[in-house]
Design a protein around this motif. Structure first.
Motif, PDB file in Angstrom:
ATOM      1  N   LYS A 131       0.820  -1.217   0.000  1.00 47.14           N
ATOM      2  CA  LYS A 131       0.000   0.000   0.000  1.00 47.14           C
ATOM      3  C   LYS A 131       0.850   1.262   0.000  1.00 47.14           C
ATOM      4  O   LYS A 131       0.328   2.363   0.153  1.00 47.14           O
ATOM      5  CB  LYS A 131      -0.898   0.023   1.256  1.00 47.14           C
ATOM      6  CG  LYS A 131      -1.947  -1.019   1.253  1.00 47.14           C
ATOM      7  CD  LYS A 131      -3.150  -0.586   0.430  1.00 47.14           C
ATOM      8  CE  LYS A 131      -4.054  -1.773   0.214  1.00 47.14           C
ATOM      9  NZ  LYS A 131      -5.213  -1.505  -0.565  1.00 47.14           N
ATOM     10  N   THR A 134      -0.217   4.391  -1.766  1.00 49.44           N
ATOM     11  CA  THR A 134      -1.607   4.825  -1.640  1.00 49.44           C
ATOM     12  C   THR A 134      -1.661   6.294  -1.262  1.00 49.44           C
ATOM     13  O   THR A 134      -0.976   6.736  -0.352  1.00 49.44           O
ATOM     14  CB  THR A 134      -2.319   4.014  -0.535  1.00 49.44           C
ATOM     15  OG1 THR A 134      -2.072   2.645  -0.779  1.00 49.44           O
ATOM     16  CG2 THR A 134      -3.807   4.279  -0.543  1.00 49.44           C
ATOM     17  N   ILE A 139      -8.695   7.267  -2.608  1.00 51.67           N
ATOM     18  CA  ILE A 139      -9.988   7.105  -1.935  1.00 51.67           C
ATOM     19  C   ILE A 139     -11.107   7.524  -2.886  1.00 51.67           C
ATOM     20  O   ILE A 139     -12.124   6.850  -3.016  1.00 51.67           O
ATOM     21  CB  ILE A 139     -10.029   7.925  -0.630  1.00 51.67           C
ATOM     22  CG1 ILE A 139      -8.965   7.379   0.325  1.00 51.67           C
ATOM     23  CG2 ILE A 139     -11.404   7.880   0.011  1.00 51.67           C
ATOM     24  CD1 ILE A 139      -8.777   8.195   1.557  1.00 51.67           C
ATOM     25  N   GLU A 320      -6.227   5.308  14.304  1.00 50.93           N
ATOM     26  CA  GLU A 320      -5.115   5.678  13.422  1.00 50.93           C
ATOM     27  C   GLU A 320      -4.351   6.880  13.969  1.00 50.93           C
ATOM     28  O   GLU A 320      -3.125   6.895  13.967  1.00 50.93           O
ATOM     29  CB  GLU A 320      -5.634   5.971  12.011  1.00 50.93           C
ATOM     30  CG  GLU A 320      -6.265   4.744  11.400  1.00 50.93           C
ATOM     31  CD  GLU A 320      -6.277   4.740   9.886  1.00 50.93           C
ATOM     32  OE1 GLU A 320      -5.833   5.719   9.280  1.00 50.93           O
ATOM     33  OE2 GLU A 320      -6.728   3.729   9.327  1.00 50.93           O
ATOM     34  N   ALA A 350      -8.210   8.589   5.821  1.00 47.93           N
ATOM     35  CA  ALA A 350      -7.819   7.177   5.795  1.00 47.93           C
ATOM     36  C   ALA A 350      -8.928   6.301   6.369  1.00 47.93           C
ATOM     37  O   ALA A 350      -9.172   5.192   5.885  1.00 47.93           O
ATOM     38  CB  ALA A 350      -6.529   6.978   6.584  1.00 47.93           C
ATOM     39  N   GLY A 353     -11.590   5.870   3.863  1.00 46.05           N
ATOM     40  CA  GLY A 353     -11.153   4.959   2.808  1.00 46.05           C
ATOM     41  C   GLY A 353     -10.986   3.519   3.264  1.00 46.05           C
ATOM     42  O   GLY A 353     -10.906   2.612   2.441  1.00 46.05           O
ATOM     43  N   ALA A 354     -10.958   3.287   4.586  1.00 44.32           N
ATOM     44  CA  ALA A 354     -10.740   1.917   5.070  1.00 44.32           C
ATOM     45  C   ALA A 354     -11.972   1.069   4.808  1.00 44.32           C
ATOM     46  O   ALA A 354     -13.097   1.522   4.987  1.00 44.32           O
ATOM     47  CB  ALA A 354     -10.428   1.941   6.568  1.00 44.32           C
ATOM     48  N   THR A 364      -4.593   1.179   6.047  1.00 44.32           N
ATOM     49  CA  THR A 364      -4.750   2.558   5.543  1.00 44.32           C
ATOM     50  C   THR A 364      -3.948   3.548   6.399  1.00 44.32           C
ATOM     51  O   THR A 364      -3.793   4.701   6.018  1.00 44.32           O
ATOM     52  CB  THR A 364      -6.229   3.018   5.483  1.00 44.32           C
ATOM     53  OG1 THR A 364      -6.790   2.905   6.769  1.00 44.32           O
ATOM     54  CG2 THR A 364      -7.033   2.228   4.496  1.00 44.32           C
ATOM     55  N   ILE A 367      -1.223   5.822   4.834  1.00 47.10           N
ATOM     56  CA  ILE A 367      -1.458   7.174   4.306  1.00 47.10           C
ATOM     57  C   ILE A 367      -1.046   8.219   5.349  1.00 47.10           C
ATOM     58  O   ILE A 367      -0.396   9.207   5.040  1.00 47.10           O
ATOM     59  CB  ILE A 367      -2.966   7.365   3.963  1.00 47.10           C
ATOM     60  CG1 ILE A 367      -3.409   6.353   2.914  1.00 47.10           C
ATOM     61  CG2 ILE A 367      -3.259   8.785   3.526  1.00 47.10           C
ATOM     62  CD1 ILE A 367      -4.902   6.395   2.605  1.00 47.10           C
TER      63      ILE A 367
END
Ligand code: ASP
Length: 417
Positions: A131, A134, A139, A320, A350, A353-354, A364, A367
């Protein structure tokens, strides 16, 4: 079956029987924990029970999401009110996710879980390495799939939802001509929900299998405890943050909808399923069923929850931010206000987008780490306990979706579909 929007949803025989089911699920969770703790690896033998449950849930997801979103959006009509409601839902989700990130940053700055760890080295784990490139634009790109069947097979739900919304708008624009399609998806949705209620009877055993075997894989209670201890402050930080956000969401729920403990009890099966499966997508069928039973209108259940389960991940966002700061602290790298602002923005993106699958947040997170120039190797620090924290954050993700459904439902006009 369609008695879900009764005036007092908590005082009917159906609700009482689901309470009984909830009791059995709680028993499944507790027994799973106890057996996994004491019998360790032996419990890997019951993994298939969990897999069977998980597969059964996954089996329903694509037809359920497609039919729910299409009938949900189509029933709202193409009015300005409906568009406003769609916008308000997204805005609500993004705002609560942003609050989650702020809370994550707050707890990690107060507790400083990584301070003094003097971590060096580590390995870039395989999942993460792929990833590396990314970016935030990925996204947006992930919204539109060139091949819906492929996306469905890969469990990528965002493009499926996007397509379903487009199709629903088209159906509405067709007027009379679109009616047959709308009826088809309405009825498919009811049939899918019926299948979900059957699957739920297997939930106590399935969740037992999932938890016992996962704890067994971690080497049983003692080994798990040692792992927890090694990054103990990180675990404490994440759990405190999740707890604070849970309270924040419950306050919103109460202030806007006047719902309280009964709603929590009504959604509890979904929260436990989230804990068992570590996947908000796999939990979606259960979340929808519980919300319907708790008196949230069909319109909101069908539109708000599928969208929420893929884009609204408060637990993941909070995790995160806290985890990235933990990594920085462990490497002895100081993060100023500017850097933390970048973390704030990228962690929100992120999390959106997960995917709602196990440990997606860990991937993610790349990112966020790259945005502030932290080494990806830092993720290796978190691996040993991630399976556990993943379950905790997934439960909060599902709670966030459930609160969202109840809140948005307050503003839905003429609720009967
Ligand atoms: N497992 C989470 C979910 O499905 C995503 C993550 O944070 O890893 O909601």
């Amino acid at each position: 079956m369609e008695s879900n929007t009764k005036t007092d949803p908590y005082n009917n025989p159906e609700f009482k029987s689901t309470l009984l089911l909830l009791g059995f699920i709680v028993l499944g969770v507790v027994m799973g924990g106890v057996c996994g703790w004491f019998w360790g690896e032996t419990m890997v033998k019951v993994e298939w029970l969990g897999k069977l449950f998980l597969n059964a849930l996954k089996m329903t997801i694509v037809p359920l999401i497609v039919s729910a979103v299409i009938s949900g959006v189509a029933s709202m009509g193409n009015t300005a009110k409906a568009r406003k409601l769609g916008g308000a839902t997204l805005l609500y989700y993004i705002s609560t996710t942003a609050v989650a990130v702020l809370l994550g940053l707050l707890v990690v700055n107060v507790i400083q879980p990584g301070a003094g760890l003097n971590f060096e080295g580590g390995e870039v784990i395989e999942k993460v390495a792929s990833k590396k490139d990314t970016g935030a634009s990925d996204i947006i790109l992930s919204l539109v799939s060139p091949n819906l069947i492929h996306s469905a097979a890969q469990g990528q739900l965002l493009p499926i939802i996007f397509f379903s919304i487009l199709l629903a708008i088209a159906i509405n624009m067709l007027g009379e001509e679109g009616k047959a399609l709308k009826q088809f998806f309405d009825s498919l949705n009811h049939a899918m929900m019926r299948i979900v209620t059957w699957i739920m009877y297997f939930a106590p055993i399935g969740i037992f299998g999932l938890i016992a075997s996962r704890l067994g894989k971690a080497g049983g209670g003692d080994a798990f405890f040692m792992e927890l201890k090694a990054v103990g402050w990180h675990v404490v930080t994440v759990i405190s943050g999740l707890g604070l956000h849970f309270i924040f969401l419950s306050l919103i729920l109460y202030l806007i909808t006047r719902r309280g403990l009964a709603y929590y009890l009504g959604m509890f099966r979904a929260l436990l399923t989230a804990f068992g499966t570590a996947s908000s997508s796999a939990t979606l069928p259960v979340t929808m069923e519980c919300a319907k039973e708790s008196g949230v209108s069909e319109k909101s259940v069908r539109f708000v929850l599928p969208l929420g389960s893929t884009v609204n991940m408060d637990g993941t966002a909070l995790y995160e931010a806290a985890a990235v700061m933990f990594i920085a602290q462990a490497y002895g790298i100081d993060m100023g206000v500017g850097q933390q602002t970048i973390i704030f923005i990228t962690a929100t993106l992120a999390a959106i987008g997960a995917a709602g699958i196990p440990e997606a947040g860990l991937v993610t997170m790349v990112i966020v780490l790259q945005a502030v120039g932290l080494p990806l190797e830092g993720i290796s620090l978190l691996l040993s306990v991630d399976w556990f924290l993943d379950r905790m954050r997934t439960s909060l993700n599902v709670w966030g979706d459930s609160v969202g459904a109840a809140v948005i439902d307050k503003f839905v006009p003429d609720k009967e579909p």
